[in-house]
Design a protein around this motif. Structure first.
Motif, PDB file in Angstrom:
ATOM      1  N   GLU A 100       0.830  -1.229   0.000  1.00 32.60           N
ATOM      2  CA  GLU A 100       0.000   0.000   0.000  1.00 32.60           C
ATOM      3  C   GLU A 100       0.853   1.264   0.000  1.00 32.60           C
ATOM      4  N   THR A 101       1.976   1.185   0.744  1.00 34.06           N
ATOM      5  CA  THR A 101       2.817   2.383   0.823  1.00 34.06           C
ATOM      6  C   THR A 101       4.256   2.032   0.453  1.00 34.06           C
ATOM      7  N   VAL A 102       5.002   3.074   0.107  1.00 33.82           N
ATOM      8  CA  VAL A 102       6.397   2.898  -0.291  1.00 33.82           C
ATOM      9  C   VAL A 102       7.198   2.286   0.865  1.00 33.82           C
ATOM     10  N   ILE A 103       6.981   2.806   2.089  1.00 28.94           N
ATOM     11  CA  ILE A 103       7.791   2.307   3.215  1.00 28.94           C
ATOM     12  C   ILE A 103       7.508   0.824   3.472  1.00 28.94           C
ATOM     13  N   SER A 116      12.333  -7.879  13.152  1.00 29.56           N
ATOM     14  CA  SER A 116      11.151  -7.293  13.804  1.00 29.56           C
ATOM     15  C   SER A 116      10.682  -6.086  12.988  1.00 29.56           C
ATOM     16  N   ASP A 117       9.420  -5.677  13.214  1.00 32.16           N
ATOM     17  CA  ASP A 117       8.884  -4.497  12.517  1.00 32.16           C
ATOM     18  C   ASP A 117       9.779  -3.284  12.750  1.00 32.16           C
ATOM     19  N   GLU A 118      10.227  -3.181  14.003  1.00 33.91           N
ATOM     20  CA  GLU A 118      11.031  -2.014  14.389  1.00 33.91           C
ATOM     21  C   GLU A 118      12.358  -1.984  13.615  1.00 33.91           C
ATOM     22  N   GLU A 119      13.028  -3.137  13.575  1.00 30.17           N
ATOM     23  CA  GLU A 119      14.317  -3.228  12.885  1.00 30.17           C
ATOM     24  C   GLU A 119      14.119  -3.049  11.369  1.00 30.17           C
ATOM     25  N   ALA A 120      13.032  -3.657  10.848  1.00 36.01           N
ATOM     26  CA  ALA A 120      12.755  -3.551   9.408  1.00 36.01           C
ATOM     27  C   ALA A 120      12.506  -2.090   9.033  1.00 36.01           C
ATOM     28  N   LEU A 121      11.794  -1.370   9.918  1.00 39.10           N
ATOM     29  CA  LEU A 121      11.502   0.042   9.647  1.00 39.10           C
ATOM     30  C   LEU A 121      12.799   0.860   9.654  1.00 39.10           C
ATOM     31  N   LYS A 122      13.664   0.555  10.594  1.00 43.30           N
ATOM     32  CA  LYS A 122      14.938   1.263  10.696  1.00 43.30           C
ATOM     33  C   LYS A 122      15.754   1.043   9.411  1.00 43.30           C
ATOM     34  N   ARG A 123      15.831  -0.209   9.000  1.00 42.42           N
ATOM     35  CA  ARG A 123      16.575  -0.543   7.781  1.00 42.42           C
ATOM     36  C   ARG A 123      15.956   0.153   6.557  1.00 42.42           C
ATOM     37  N   ALA A 124      14.618   0.136   6.511  1.00 42.48           N
ATOM     38  CA  ALA A 124      13.919   0.716   5.355  1.00 42.48           C
ATOM     39  C   ALA A 124      14.171   2.218   5.276  1.00 42.48           C
ATOM     40  N   LYS A 125      14.166   2.874   6.439  1.00 47.26           N
ATOM     41  CA  LYS A 125      14.393   4.325   6.442  1.00 47.26           C
ATOM     42  C   LYS A 125      15.810   4.656   5.993  1.00 47.26           C
ATOM     43  N   GLU A 126      16.759   3.856   6.456  1.00 45.31           N
ATOM     44  CA  GLU A 126      18.162   4.074   6.033  1.00 45.31           C
ATOM     45  C   GLU A 126      18.292   3.901   4.516  1.00 45.31           C
ATOM     46  N   ALA A 127      17.650   2.834   4.017  1.00 46.30           N
ATOM     47  CA  ALA A 127      17.750   2.545   2.576  1.00 46.30           C
ATOM     48  C   ALA A 127      17.069   3.644   1.761  1.00 46.30           C
ATOM     49  N   ALA A 128      15.953   4.173   2.287  1.00 47.70           N
ATOM     50  CA  ALA A 128      15.238   5.245   1.589  1.00 47.70           C
ATOM     51  C   ALA A 128      16.110   6.502   1.547  1.00 47.70           C
ATOM     52  N   HIS A 129      16.815   6.728   2.643  1.00 46.73           N
ATOM     53  CA  HIS A 129      17.690   7.886   2.708  1.00 46.73           C
ATOM     54  C   HIS A 129      18.818   7.736   1.678  1.00 46.73           C
ATOM     55  N   PHE A 130      19.354   6.534   1.612  1.00 43.78           N
ATOM     56  CA  PHE A 130      20.425   6.228   0.679  1.00 43.78           C
ATOM     57  C   PHE A 130      20.012   6.477  -0.761  1.00 43.78           C
ATOM     58  N   THR A 131      18.786   6.079  -1.062  1.00 39.76           N
ATOM     59  CA  THR A 131      18.332   6.203  -2.446  1.00 39.76           C
ATOM     60  C   THR A 131      17.614   7.544  -2.657  1.00 39.76           C
ATOM     61  N   ASP A 132      17.755   8.423  -1.673  1.00 42.68           N
ATOM     62  CA  ASP A 132      17.261   9.783  -1.799  1.00 42.68           C
ATOM     63  C   ASP A 132      15.741   9.862  -2.026  1.00 42.68           C
ATOM     64  N   PRO A 135      11.254  11.771   2.834  1.00 40.03           N
ATOM     65  CA  PRO A 135      10.344  11.161   3.823  1.00 40.03           C
ATOM     66  C   PRO A 135       8.868  11.276   3.434  1.00 40.03           C
ATOM     67  N   GLU A 136       8.473  12.405   2.794  1.00 40.05           N
ATOM     68  CA  GLU A 136       7.047  12.564   2.475  1.00 40.05           C
ATOM     69  C   GLU A 136       6.559  11.558   1.420  1.00 40.05           C
ATOM     70  N   LEU A 137       7.507  10.992   0.693  1.00 40.50           N
ATOM     71  CA  LEU A 137       7.103   9.998  -0.322  1.00 40.50           C
ATOM     72  C   LEU A 137       6.794   8.641   0.297  1.00 40.50           C
ATOM     73  N   LEU A 138       7.353   8.419   1.489  1.00 40.38           N
ATOM     74  CA  LEU A 138       7.322   7.062   2.041  1.00 40.38           C
ATOM     75  C   LEU A 138       5.919   6.576   2.409  1.00 40.38           C
ATOM     76  N   GLU A 139       5.016   7.509   2.698  1.00 45.29           N
ATOM     77  CA  GLU A 139       3.651   7.098   3.052  1.00 45.29           C
ATOM     78  C   GLU A 139       2.719   7.080   1.839  1.00 45.29           C
ATOM     79  N   LYS A 140       3.255   7.408   0.686  1.00 41.46           N
ATOM     80  CA  LYS A 140       2.422   7.382  -0.528  1.00 41.46           C
ATOM     81  C   LYS A 140       2.323   5.968  -1.076  1.00 41.46           C
TER      82      LYS A 140
END
Ligand code: ADP
Length: 281
Positions: A100-103, A116-132, A135-140
């Motif tokens: 449903e969402t990018v994140i 865990s959800d928490e660790e997966a979210l942390k990893r996902a945020k780092e990867a999103a940052h890496f690929t530029d 943050p506002e795109l992540l909930e789309k």
């Protein structure tokens, strides 16, 4: 130390049928930990078949793939783990975005690994940052992203699993020149910062010349060359089996020379002579 090796690796499609086709034959490779290997070769030379064997997606007809010295098929039940260790970004990976969402999409891989959800979210945020990805795109929804953003989200999904080896099959295919540059720069930066081993399949020799320290040239199911980038590009005539014509080879090589890579003077001179003759024809 070699992280990934192949021993007489062979794959034949449709064994015993009239359509039998050996796509990869007796390939012996050794990829050092932390290397950046460019994989080139014309369509049908066996690149996709080879990389699918490297992450255990398909099982070799004969020969072996060794990851950290161990045959990945010794314990077939653990092949899922191999796919996390050798991450693969397929061609046009945006077609595999489905959450449903990018994140959530980027978290899919890490969660699948059992994090865990928490660790997966942390990893996902780092990867999103890496690929530029802002943050506002992540909930789309992934479907609201532009072509380049979708591609980056798909790459982030694999990076978030932090694979020891990352294989990318034409990651910039179909993007405009700016989009291509962004993706290439991010992959290069990822390699620089994390030091993971990377295999990049690309039709663009210019891109490969820019980022890879070794090049594998596949030709008709065989590993035609596997050497340092400089050594491969200094022998331009060997690029002909890839289906490129002389002017294409020489124009690529001229650009490579501008980038400081040594190139074969013989080929360049022939091209220059042809260019001079053209207006007279
Ligand atoms: P590349 O990635 O370099 O284009 P491939 O590994 O896709 O090369 O293909 C190598 C050869 O294997 C080609 O001759 C192709 O036609 C054949 N091939 C690829 N996939 C299949 C398949 N699923 N069934 C039969 N032949 C295939």
């Amino acid at each position: 130390m070699a992280i990934l090796e192949t021993k007489n690796l062979t794959y034949t499609y449709g064994v015993g049928t009239p359509f039998e086709k050996t796509a990869v034959e007796n390939v012996n490779l050794s990829v050092e930990k932390g290397a950046f290997v460019g994989v080139i070769g014309h369509t049908g030379s066996g690149k996709s078949t080879l990389i699918q064997m490297l992450n255990g997606l398909i099982r070799p007809t004969s020969g072996q793939v060794l990851l950290n010295g161990e045959d990945i098929w010794t314990k077939p039940k653990e092949i899922r783990r191999v796919r996390f260790q050798v991450g693969m970004v397929f061609q046009y990976p945006e077609y595999q975005l489905f959450e449903e969402t990018v994140i959530k999409d980027i978290m899919f891989g890490p969660k699948n690994m059992g994090l865990s959800d928490e660790e997966a979210l942390k990893r996902a945020k780092e990867a999103a940052h890496f690929t530029d990805l802002k943050p506002e795109l992540l909930e789309k929804s992934p479907f609201e992203l532009s072509g380049g953003e979708k591609r980056r989200a798909a790459i982030a999904g694999v990076i978030a699993m932090d694979p020891e080896v990352l294989i990318l099959d034409e990651p910039a295919a179909g993007l405009d020149p700016k989009g291509r540059d962004v993706i290439l720069a991010q992959i290069s930066e990822y390699h620089r910062q994390r030091g993971n081993t990377i295999l990049l399949v690309s039709h663009s020799m210019e891109d490969i010349g820019r980022v890879a320290d070794r090049v594998l040239v596949m030709n008709n199911a065989h590993a035609e060359m596997y050497d340092e980038t400089r050594a491969v590009f200094s022998r331009g005539e060997l690029l002909e089996p890839m289906g490129l014509r002389l002017p294409q080879i020489t124009s690529i090589m001229r650009r490579l020379r501008k980038m400081g890579l040594p190139v074969s003077e013989t080929v360049l001179n022939v091209d220059e002579a042809v260019m001079e003759l053209l207006p007279l024809l």
